[in-house]
Write an enzyme that holds these catalytic residues in place. Sequence first.
Site, PDB file in Angstrom:
ATOM      1  N   THR A  96       1.871  81.011  28.513  1.00 54.32           N
ATOM      2  CA  THR A  96       2.244  79.597  28.443  1.00 54.32           C
ATOM      3  C   THR A  96       1.152  78.726  29.060  1.00 54.32           C
ATOM      4  OG1 THR A  96       4.540  80.248  28.638  1.00 54.32           O
ATOM      5  CG2 THR A  96       4.059  77.930  29.001  1.00 54.32           C
ATOM      6  N   GLU A 100      13.866  77.660  36.492  1.00 56.75           N
ATOM      7  CA  GLU A 100      12.850  77.475  35.448  1.00 56.75           C
ATOM      8  C   GLU A 100      11.513  77.070  36.046  1.00 56.75           C
ATOM      9  OE1 GLU A 100      12.204  78.086  32.504  1.00 56.75           O
ATOM     10  OE2 GLU A 100      11.622  76.416  31.230  1.00 56.75           O
TER      11      GLU A 100
END
Lengths: 306, 306
Positions: free
Chosen positions: A181, A130
């Site tokens: 993001t 991640e």
Amino acid sequence: MGVKVFAPASVGNCIVGFDTLGLALERPGDEIIVKKSNHKGLRITQITGAKGRLPYEIEKNTAGKAALSVLKHLGAEDMGIDMEIHKKMPFGSGLGSSAASAVAGAFAVNCLLKQPIEKRKLLPFAMDGEELASGSRHADNVAPSLIGGIVFSRNEHSVHRIMAPKELIATVVYPHIQILTKDARNILSENVPLKKMVEQSSNLASFIIACYNSDFDLLGRCMEDVVIEPQRAKLIPHFTKVKEAALAQGALGCSISGAGPSIFALSANTFIAENVATAMQKVFADNKIKSELFMSPVNQEGAVRY
Amino acid sequence: MGVKVFAPASVGNCIVGFDTLGLALERPGDEIIVKKSNHKGLRITQITGAKGRLPYEIEKNTAGKAALSVLKHLGAEDMGIDMEIHKKMPFGSGLGSSAASAVAGAFAVNCLLKQPIEKRKLLPFAMDGEELASGSRHADNVAPSLIGGIVFSRNEHSVHRIMAPKELIATVVYPHIQILTKDARNILSENVPLKKMVEQSSNLASFIIACYNSDFDLLGRCMEDVVIEPQRAKLIPHFTKVKEAALAQGALGCSISGAGPSIFALSANTFIAENVATAMQKVFADNKIKSELFMSPVNQEGAVRY
């Protein structure tokens, strides 16, 4: 003989817990197939559903990096493993796409081991994947994708599944627009008024209490993001109308899923959730924006082998 | 025939829930005696323990105001009632002194009614008294004083008792120095860094989860105020040393009680709590500051008639 695993999408922030709270969906999610090979080390042999946007180099691939992290931890990085990655969910949608890949990668290679690591303990390895994708180690997507449920992650070493009412239905509408993001994060003010902080943390605390007590009235009152949503809403065209439509149909709460552009609503039952979904999609359709719908109870299992 | 009631002191903020979380102590607290009289209306006939600092005028007295608010709500303000107020706890100590008075006042007159209001529903009336004293309507002291327990108060209409482990022992040390709540509030910055907000609300969420799960490890990690305490600590001489002493003895957490100057620690059992108390008081004694000690499990009843 290969092993096929699935890791689900998730709703980060879950309206009231910026960077800490997340909810696992049953669908969509990522599928990964691994099998032992005679080659030395891990390699990615196939990627589908990614439109050429995912690298085959292990160290640069979210799933590969997470898988390698597991193997390295065990001193097994020379083990010959072939990995197929089947992306079955959209990128950059605010649905934890990279988290699902990372979880699936770590979980898949773990299934090949003679003495696999306890599922929950795969979290730090999935976080390595991640981190590669998002640049940060927030567990709000990875933790629910791995263990299922609504999960509060203080940090990757302190992850707590909240007892949540089984009736809850998540509705996620993904409009086909793009948000990075990074932009969604950069837009945030570095400071929060103290009053807003008290209100926001009060909403988070109320959400947790309401989940433990199956208090739907309280859920309906507390699911409001007074800090992040007001700053990010402008990144998603028609956000306010979509939210209003969801609430008008009886959703307990509605806000941005993760960093967006998906919009997430939580409802007390399937009947309401379906009306909520229709109303949300209608706003986008009326404005000529295509959208995809995902509707699901809270996923109770997280990553699974199947 | 009079009615004698007791309303307990409480620890506002309870380290992680500024303006929202509170914990009721078993002692100290306030005692109020009411009886019917032939005079028209409510009057205060005696006040003890207040060193002349509490007014006899109903509208200016915290307990009187709360009691009158109950009576007015019922259209019973002409009912003849004599009230004695016995302050049995220090003023301005950060232990919810005004909340205890307000709760005791509302609760006492309610006991005289033929059809009393459900105890929990006395909260808004007690808040009228608290507001008179503190200028604001935060329920973090009033709610636990009224209903007992560790209470999360979203606002006065949404008050939730948290299931807390019965073993917990509160230690409160009240140093004989003076802080005005107003100063303690004015010193606070109007803004909080977003990162601190996430950390602080994560601590609150963790505290609630830890209480529900009796997770003492998590309690020990989350009871840290990263927003308010750093700003207020300087108002209390030797605060840092007192806190360090409490944690060194094994307290799960230690911070300012309400707006101070009392310092509150929470421990997993009586044995630890006693060591914590001794260590905390020693720091003040070494610095020639007198202090009072209150040690108690979490009060499970709140206001009681006895």
